[in-house]
Motif scaffolding. Structure first.
Motif, PDB file in Angstrom:
ATOM      1  N   LEU A 322     -13.088 -13.387  -6.690  1.00 39.88           N
ATOM      2  CA  LEU A 322     -11.982 -14.242  -7.309  1.00 39.88           C
ATOM      3  C   LEU A 322     -12.503 -15.362  -8.305  1.00 39.88           C
ATOM      4  CD1 LEU A 322      -9.394 -14.831  -4.415  1.00 39.88           C
ATOM      5  CD2 LEU A 322      -9.097 -13.345  -6.436  1.00 39.88           C
ATOM      6  N   LYS A 323     -13.798 -15.974  -7.910  1.00 43.14           N
ATOM      7  CA  LYS A 323     -14.543 -16.925  -8.744  1.00 43.14           C
ATOM      8  C   LYS A 323     -15.360 -16.150  -9.743  1.00 43.14           C
ATOM      9  CE  LYS A 323     -13.834 -20.618  -5.303  1.00 43.14           C
ATOM     10  NZ  LYS A 323     -14.541 -21.640  -4.582  1.00 43.14           N
ATOM     11  N   PHE A 324     -15.208 -14.840  -9.887  1.00 45.02           N
ATOM     12  CA  PHE A 324     -16.156 -14.005 -10.860  1.00 45.02           C
ATOM     13  C   PHE A 324     -17.479 -14.415 -10.687  1.00 45.02           C
ATOM     14  CE2 PHE A 324     -12.222 -15.180 -12.766  1.00 45.02           C
ATOM     15  CZ  PHE A 324     -11.530 -14.041 -13.188  1.00 45.02           C
ATOM     16  N   ARG A 325     -18.321 -14.486  -9.382  1.00 46.63           N
ATOM     17  CA  ARG A 325     -19.565 -14.545  -9.004  1.00 46.63           C
ATOM     18  C   ARG A 325     -19.914 -13.167  -8.438  1.00 46.63           C
ATOM     19  NH1 ARG A 325     -17.908 -19.684  -5.864  1.00 46.63           N
ATOM     20  NH2 ARG A 325     -17.893 -18.315  -4.041  1.00 46.63           N
ATOM     21  N   THR A 326     -19.475 -12.146  -9.069  1.00 44.82           N
ATOM     22  CA  THR A 326     -19.835 -10.685  -8.782  1.00 44.82           C
ATOM     23  C   THR A 326     -20.201 -10.065  -9.797  1.00 44.82           C
ATOM     24  OG1 THR A 326     -18.410 -10.777  -6.635  1.00 44.82           O
ATOM     25  CG2 THR A 326     -19.246  -8.559  -7.609  1.00 44.82           C
ATOM     26  N   ARG A 327     -21.278  -9.358  -9.817  1.00 48.83           N
ATOM     27  CA  ARG A 327     -21.608  -8.475 -11.164  1.00 48.83           C
ATOM     28  C   ARG A 327     -21.647  -6.938 -10.495  1.00 48.83           C
ATOM     29  NH1 ARG A 327     -27.703  -8.857 -13.420  1.00 48.83           N
ATOM     30  NH2 ARG A 327     -28.124  -7.361 -11.749  1.00 48.83           N
ATOM     31  N   GLY A 328     -20.808  -6.189 -10.879  1.00 45.92           N
ATOM     32  CA  GLY A 328     -20.922  -4.889 -10.494  1.00 45.92           C
ATOM     33  C   GLY A 328     -19.909  -4.799  -9.178  1.00 45.92           C
ATOM     34  N   ARG A 329     -20.239  -3.795  -8.294  1.00 45.50           N
ATOM     35  CA  ARG A 329     -19.679  -3.628  -7.189  1.00 45.50           C
ATOM     36  C   ARG A 329     -20.221  -4.002  -5.838  1.00 45.50           C
ATOM     37  NH1 ARG A 329     -15.070  -1.957  -6.888  1.00 45.50           N
ATOM     38  NH2 ARG A 329     -15.268  -0.099  -5.700  1.00 45.50           N
ATOM     39  N   VAL A 330     -19.394  -4.529  -4.834  1.00 44.84           N
ATOM     40  CA  VAL A 330     -19.767  -4.927  -3.455  1.00 44.84           C
ATOM     41  C   VAL A 330     -18.997  -4.087  -2.670  1.00 44.84           C
ATOM     42  CG1 VAL A 330     -19.389  -6.807  -1.838  1.00 44.84           C
ATOM     43  CG2 VAL A 330     -19.533  -7.530  -4.199  1.00 44.84           C
ATOM     44  N   LEU A 331     -19.997  -3.328  -2.145  1.00 45.15           N
ATOM     45  CA  LEU A 331     -19.760  -2.392  -0.941  1.00 45.15           C
ATOM     46  C   LEU A 331     -19.578  -2.841   0.315  1.00 45.15           C
ATOM     47  CD1 LEU A 331     -22.280   0.615  -1.399  1.00 45.15           C
ATOM     48  CD2 LEU A 331     -19.984   0.347  -2.077  1.00 45.15           C
TER      49      LEU A 331
END
Length: 335
Positions: A322-331
């Motif tokens: 939600l805070k755009f701290r992810t790059r790509g996919r979180v499994l």
């Protein structure tokens, strides 16, 4: 009862009352699961933006509580009253009401209507299926839609917006694998090496896409685009598509308003393709998954993985997306 079915199992539960809200791990039994013909032992799920919204009080995704989010899952059938599925069969389930109106994939076991389930195609394992997940399926559906409207490598560059997100990253990798020259747009200034590893030839900022002009028709830069952002970004993309170009739109992180005019459509013949991965028909769904296991499959899917988390680590991952701290996919590993 099938000997593999447990007496209890763990799931992430979102609960809300008039005066409280909670997200946590709870122990459930099969009797707690909603109706469906197939019980699946979940191996993997993944974190999508919609899952993040389901985990906050004002996310406007869930209509009832308590609830198990998770819009996609992969795993093995442990029991089925539908003859299309057999014990031990590897399957995928995403879309329809999963994780929104029907308990989803953030659970060690799920009971799913048979019509919502896709057999795992040859060429993919359960982990790879959730590296793709709903995001990868949406990217593949977008590319197929663009192909149906004339997309081909020799016609020029293809833009991917929101390129460090799940849909964007998968689209970059799939397009590059098939010989397209990809321009990848991102708000993450440190993501250049990552996007180049996925196959992007050109890295653009959000401002590069928006430009300084607000004209509905601008310089023609791309033959097509995969857009998961929406809002003013989508309007800018429409103004810069080549004649008869198309954009496949699937997201709204920049808002639902579309500040444009009819001019791109009636003067340049531009196509705006709405991509819906939720209610996509079963035949198309199965065919697209086969393509994701064959011609659209990147050489190294693991490049798309940000990290893998457990159920206990999942609340932090939901906050991150939600805070755009992810790059790509979180499994999410449920094993």
């Amino acid at each position: 009862m099938n000997s593999q079915l447990p007496e209890s199992f763990q799931a992430l539960i979102v609960d809300k009352t008039d005066d409280s809200f909670s997200v946590g791990i709870k122990s459930l039994t099969l009797a707690d699961l909603p109706a469906g013909e197939v019980v699946i032992k979940v191996a993997y799920s993944s974190v999508n933006y919609k899952d993040g919204l389901a985990s906050i009080p004002d996310g406007k995704i869930l209509k009832s509580h308590p609830f198990i989010p998770g819009v996609d899952l992969s795993g093995y059938v442990v029991s089925s009253s539908d003859e299309r599925f057999t014990e031990g069969q590897p399957v995928i389930a995403c879309g329809y009401g999963i994780g929104v109106t029907h308990f989803g994939g953030f659970s060690q076991y799920a009971r799913i209507p048979a019509d919502w389930i896709t057999p795992l195609p040859d060429g993919l394992n359960l982990r790879e299926a959730m590296i793709y997940g709903t995001a990868g399926f949406t990217a593949a559906l977008s590319i197929q839609g663009l192909e149906e409207h004339g997309l081909s490598p020799e016609k020029g560059k293809v833009l991917v917006t929101g390129a460090t997100g799940g849909v964007g990253g998968a689209a970059v990798a799939m397009l590059a694998t098939n010989g397209y020259k990809v321009s990848a747009s991102t708000g993450n200034g440190a993501a250049g090496d990552y996007l180049q590893a996925l196959g992007a030839e050109e890295i653009l900022t959000r401002e590069d896409v928006l430009g300084t002009s607000t004209k509905p028709l601008d310089r023609q830069l791309w033959q097509a685009a995969v857009d998961s952002v929406g809002g003013s970004t989508l309007a800018a993309v429409l103004s810069k598509l080549a004649y008869k170009g198309s954009v496949a739109a699937s997201g709204l992180t920049a808002g639902t308003a579309l500040p444009t005019t009819v001019l791109p459509f009636i003067l340049r013949g531009v196509n705006l393709l709405g991509i819906d991965s939720v209610f996509c028909d079963a035949k198309t769904r199965a065919n697209v998954w086969v393509r994701m296991a064959t011609d659209l499959k990147p050489d190294d899917l693991e490049l798309l993985v940000d990290r893998e988390v457990t159920l206990e680590e999942l609340p932090e991952a939901l906050e991150d997306i939600l805070k755009f701290r992810t790059r790509g996919r979180v499994l999410v590993s449920l094993t």
